[in-house]
Design a protein around this motif. Structure first.
Motif, PDB file in Angstrom:
ATOM      1  N   MET A   1     -16.362  30.272 -31.207  1.00  0.00           N
ATOM      2  CA  MET A   1     -15.607  29.224 -30.570  1.00  0.00           C
ATOM      3  C   MET A   1     -16.525  28.455 -29.631  1.00  0.00           C
ATOM      4  SD  MET A   1     -11.655  29.817 -29.380  1.00  0.00           S
ATOM      5  CE  MET A   1     -11.891  31.477 -28.961  1.00  0.00           C
ATOM      6  N   LYS A   2     -16.297  27.141 -29.548  1.00  0.00           N
ATOM      7  CA  LYS A   2     -17.122  26.306 -28.704  1.00  0.00           C
ATOM      8  C   LYS A   2     -16.487  26.149 -27.335  1.00  0.00           C
ATOM      9  CE  LYS A   2     -17.876  22.233 -30.446  1.00  0.00           C
ATOM     10  NZ  LYS A   2     -18.325  20.927 -30.898  1.00  0.00           N
ATOM     11  N   ALA A   3     -17.241  26.433 -26.273  1.00  0.00           N
ATOM     12  CA  ALA A   3     -16.743  26.276 -24.908  1.00  0.00           C
ATOM     13  C   ALA A   3     -16.739  24.794 -24.550  1.00  0.00           C
ATOM     14  CB  ALA A   3     -17.606  27.053 -23.934  1.00  0.00           C
ATOM     15  N   THR A   4     -15.677  24.341 -23.890  1.00  0.00           N
ATOM     16  CA  THR A   4     -15.581  22.933 -23.511  1.00  0.00           C
ATOM     17  C   THR A   4     -15.739  22.725 -22.015  1.00  0.00           C
ATOM     18  OG1 THR A   4     -13.194  23.039 -23.205  1.00  0.00           O
ATOM     19  CG2 THR A   4     -14.011  22.473 -25.423  1.00  0.00           C
ATOM     20  N   GLY A   5     -15.584  23.778 -21.233  1.00  0.00           N
ATOM     21  CA  GLY A   5     -15.657  23.636 -19.789  1.00  0.00           C
ATOM     22  C   GLY A   5     -14.397  23.051 -19.181  1.00  0.00           C
ATOM     23  N   ILE A   6     -13.365  22.891 -19.991  1.00  0.00           N
ATOM     24  CA  ILE A   6     -12.099  22.324 -19.523  1.00  0.00           C
ATOM     25  C   ILE A   6     -11.112  23.465 -19.299  1.00  0.00           C
ATOM     26  CG2 ILE A   6     -10.189  20.775 -20.071  1.00  0.00           C
ATOM     27  CD1 ILE A   6     -12.151  19.279 -21.959  1.00  0.00           C
ATOM     28  N   VAL A   7     -10.499  23.494 -18.138  1.00  0.00           N
ATOM     29  CA  VAL A   7      -9.522  24.532 -17.811  1.00  0.00           C
ATOM     30  C   VAL A   7      -8.173  23.861 -17.598  1.00  0.00           C
ATOM     31  CG1 VAL A   7      -8.887  26.309 -16.135  1.00  0.00           C
ATOM     32  CG2 VAL A   7     -11.291  25.976 -16.753  1.00  0.00           C
ATOM     33  N   ARG A   8      -7.124  24.443 -18.166  1.00  0.00           N
ATOM     34  CA  ARG A   8      -5.767  23.936 -17.985  1.00  0.00           C
ATOM     35  C   ARG A   8      -4.870  25.092 -17.574  1.00  0.00           C
ATOM     36  NH1 ARG A   8      -7.665  19.426 -17.834  1.00  0.00           N
ATOM     37  NH2 ARG A   8      -7.227  17.772 -19.311  1.00  0.00           N
ATOM     38  N   ARG A   9      -3.903  24.816 -16.727  1.00  0.00           N
ATOM     39  CA  ARG A   9      -2.932  25.826 -16.299  1.00  0.00           C
ATOM     40  C   ARG A   9      -1.655  25.686 -17.129  1.00  0.00           C
ATOM     41  NH1 ARG A   9      -4.734  28.508 -12.096  1.00  0.00           N
ATOM     42  NH2 ARG A   9      -6.092  27.505 -10.585  1.00  0.00           N
ATOM     43  N   ILE A  10      -0.968  26.795 -17.286  1.00  0.00           N
ATOM     44  CA  ILE A  10       0.327  26.803 -17.961  1.00  0.00           C
ATOM     45  C   ILE A  10       1.380  26.444 -16.923  1.00  0.00           C
ATOM     46  CG2 ILE A  10       2.020  28.254 -19.137  1.00  0.00           C
ATOM     47  CD1 ILE A  10      -0.351  29.875 -20.237  1.00  0.00           C
ATOM     48  N   ASP A  11       2.282  25.507 -17.288  1.00  0.00           N
ATOM     49  CA  ASP A  11       3.324  25.123 -16.329  1.00  0.00           C
ATOM     50  C   ASP A  11       4.491  26.109 -16.371  1.00  0.00           C
ATOM     51  OD1 ASP A  11       4.992  24.430 -18.481  1.00  0.00           O
ATOM     52  OD2 ASP A  11       4.850  22.280 -18.136  1.00  0.00           O
ATOM     53  N   ASP A  12       5.513  25.864 -15.551  1.00  0.00           N
ATOM     54  CA  ASP A  12       6.628  26.807 -15.435  1.00  0.00           C
ATOM     55  C   ASP A  12       7.470  26.908 -16.703  1.00  0.00           C
ATOM     56  OD1 ASP A  12       7.498  24.199 -15.011  1.00  0.00           O
ATOM     57  OD2 ASP A  12       9.048  24.782 -13.569  1.00  0.00           O
ATOM     58  N   LEU A  13       7.294  25.988 -17.653  1.00  0.00           N
ATOM     59  CA  LEU A  13       8.005  26.065 -18.937  1.00  0.00           C
ATOM     60  C   LEU A  13       7.134  26.663 -20.047  1.00  0.00           C
ATOM     61  CD1 LEU A  13       9.874  22.645 -18.911  1.00  0.00           C
ATOM     62  CD2 LEU A  13      10.812  24.907 -18.405  1.00  0.00           C
ATOM     63  N   GLY A  14       5.931  27.134 -19.670  1.00  0.00           N
ATOM     64  CA  GLY A  14       5.050  27.764 -20.650  1.00  0.00           C
ATOM     65  C   GLY A  14       4.208  26.770 -21.440  1.00  0.00           C
ATOM     66  N   ARG A  15       4.125  25.529 -20.980  1.00  0.00           N
ATOM     67  CA  ARG A  15       3.367  24.506 -21.700  1.00  0.00           C
ATOM     68  C   ARG A  15       1.945  24.407 -21.163  1.00  0.00           C
ATOM     69  NH1 ARG A  15       7.809  19.921 -20.655  1.00  0.00           N
ATOM     70  NH2 ARG A  15       7.183  20.607 -18.582  1.00  0.00           N
ATOM     71  N   VAL A  16       1.063  23.994 -22.045  1.00  0.00           N
ATOM     72  CA  VAL A  16      -0.310  23.713 -21.672  1.00  0.00           C
ATOM     73  C   VAL A  16      -0.686  22.381 -22.326  1.00  0.00           C
ATOM     74  CG1 VAL A  16      -1.343  25.006 -23.597  1.00  0.00           C
ATOM     75  CG2 VAL A  16      -2.655  24.639 -21.524  1.00  0.00           C
ATOM     76  N   VAL A  17      -1.435  21.556 -21.614  1.00  0.00           N
ATOM     77  CA  VAL A  17      -1.846  20.256 -22.141  1.00  0.00           C
ATOM     78  C   VAL A  17      -3.201  20.413 -22.824  1.00  0.00           C
ATOM     79  CG1 VAL A  17      -2.515  17.904 -21.525  1.00  0.00           C
ATOM     80  CG2 VAL A  17      -0.585  18.999 -20.368  1.00  0.00           C
ATOM     81  N   ILE A  18      -3.294  19.938 -24.059  1.00  0.00           N
ATOM     82  CA  ILE A  18      -4.567  19.914 -24.767  1.00  0.00           C
ATOM     83  C   ILE A  18      -5.267  18.624 -24.344  1.00  0.00           C
ATOM     84  CG2 ILE A  18      -5.702  19.851 -27.007  1.00  0.00           C
ATOM     85  CD1 ILE A  18      -3.203  21.333 -28.110  1.00  0.00           C
ATOM     86  N   PRO A  19      -6.452  18.727 -23.769  1.00  0.00           N
ATOM     87  CA  PRO A  19      -7.137  17.533 -23.256  1.00  0.00           C
ATOM     88  C   PRO A  19      -7.331  16.440 -24.316  1.00  0.00           C
ATOM     89  CG  PRO A  19      -8.238  19.524 -22.534  1.00  0.00           C
ATOM     90  CD  PRO A  19      -7.218  19.936 -23.537  1.00  0.00           C
ATOM     91  N   LYS A  20      -7.268  15.210 -23.847  1.00  0.00           N
ATOM     92  CA  LYS A  20      -7.380  14.043 -24.718  1.00  0.00           C
ATOM     93  C   LYS A  20      -8.669  14.062 -25.539  1.00  0.00           C
ATOM     94  CE  LYS A  20      -6.869   9.042 -24.525  1.00  0.00           C
ATOM     95  NZ  LYS A  20      -6.600   7.905 -23.627  1.00  0.00           N
ATOM     96  N   GLU A  21      -9.775  14.476 -24.933  1.00  0.00           N
ATOM     97  CA  GLU A  21     -11.058  14.507 -25.644  1.00  0.00           C
ATOM     98  C   GLU A  21     -10.995  15.442 -26.850  1.00  0.00           C
ATOM     99  OE1 GLU A  21     -11.026  15.749 -22.245  1.00  0.00           O
ATOM    100  OE2 GLU A  21     -11.044  13.678 -21.558  1.00  0.00           O
ATOM    101  N   ILE A  22     -10.357  16.582 -26.677  1.00  0.00           N
ATOM    102  CA  ILE A  22     -10.226  17.547 -27.776  1.00  0.00           C
ATOM    103  C   ILE A  22      -9.270  17.007 -28.833  1.00  0.00           C
ATOM    104  CG2 ILE A  22      -9.402  19.857 -28.406  1.00  0.00           C
ATOM    105  CD1 ILE A  22     -10.545  20.821 -25.714  1.00  0.00           C
ATOM    106  N   ARG A  23      -8.151  16.418 -28.400  1.00  0.00           N
ATOM    107  CA  ARG A  23      -7.204  15.843 -29.369  1.00  0.00           C
ATOM    108  C   ARG A  23      -7.883  14.757 -30.193  1.00  0.00           C
ATOM    109  NH1 ARG A  23      -3.734  15.338 -24.788  1.00  0.00           N
ATOM    110  NH2 ARG A  23      -3.734  13.090 -25.149  1.00  0.00           N
TER     111      ARG A  23
END
Length: 180
Positions: free
Chosen positions: A1-23
């Motif tokens: 797997m390739k590391a991106t250096g991007i960290v995202r937190r899970i919100d209170d509904l269990g969602r995580v945002v996939i960064p625009k660059e990755i999308r």
């Protein structure tokens, strides 16, 4: 797997945002289905889901049949890659990422037929041998999930009514297989 250096937190509904660059890099659009896997090391893996990938065996058999009976080079593509082909060397076409122009044909939801006065559209940006002659998006339950195409090389001729009807039939057949 390739590391991106991007960290995202899970919100209170269990969602995580996939960064625009990755999308953008992975061609993930709003509404695209994703498969979620876990491995034995505790990693969570998101993978683009391809309904046509589920049909790769049938797609290969159908493209082989069209190739053998009509002598046409056929490619079955999902929204990202060529998932089946016949009549062209697999190393040149199979599992190659589709060109932006093919993406546009799929998004147009319309039959595409190359005309001799138009520039040729490459099936993949990674090669320069095979062009789209006819392409018909595959629909299932109103969604476009890919396309079936006749591909040719530098000596392409304009497709006739028979070739167009064959590709439309292949598209309808594969779409119905996913609805069953």
């Amino acid at each position: 797997m390739k590391a991106t250096g991007i960290v995202r937190r899970i919100d209170d509904l269990g969602r995580v945002v996939i960064p625009k660059e990755i999308r953008r890099t992975m061609r993930i659009r709003e509404g695209d289905p994703l498969e979620i896997f876990t491995d034995h090391e505790g990693e969570v893996i998101f993978k683009k889901y391809s309904p046509i990938g589920e049909l790769s065996g049938i797609a290969l058999q159908y493209s082989d049949a069209l190739n053998k009976t009509c002598g046409l080079a056929i490619a079955v593509i999902d929204r990202d890659i060529v998932v089946a082909c016949a009549g062209a060397p697999k190393k040149d076409v199979l599992e190659h990422r589709i060109s932006t122009e093919i993406e546009n044909i799929i998004d147009s939801r319309q039959l595409y037929v190359w005309q001799s006065n138009e520039p040729k559209i490459l099936i993949s940006d990674k090669q320069d041998k095979y062009y789209v002659q006819v392409a018909m998006p595959i629909f299932t339950e109103g969604d476009v999930i890919g396309a079936v195409a006749i591909i040719g090389n530098d000596t392409m001729i304009v497709a006739g009514d028979t070739e167009i009807k064959l590709i439309q039939t292949a598209s309808a057949f594969l779409g119905k297989q996913l609805e069953a």
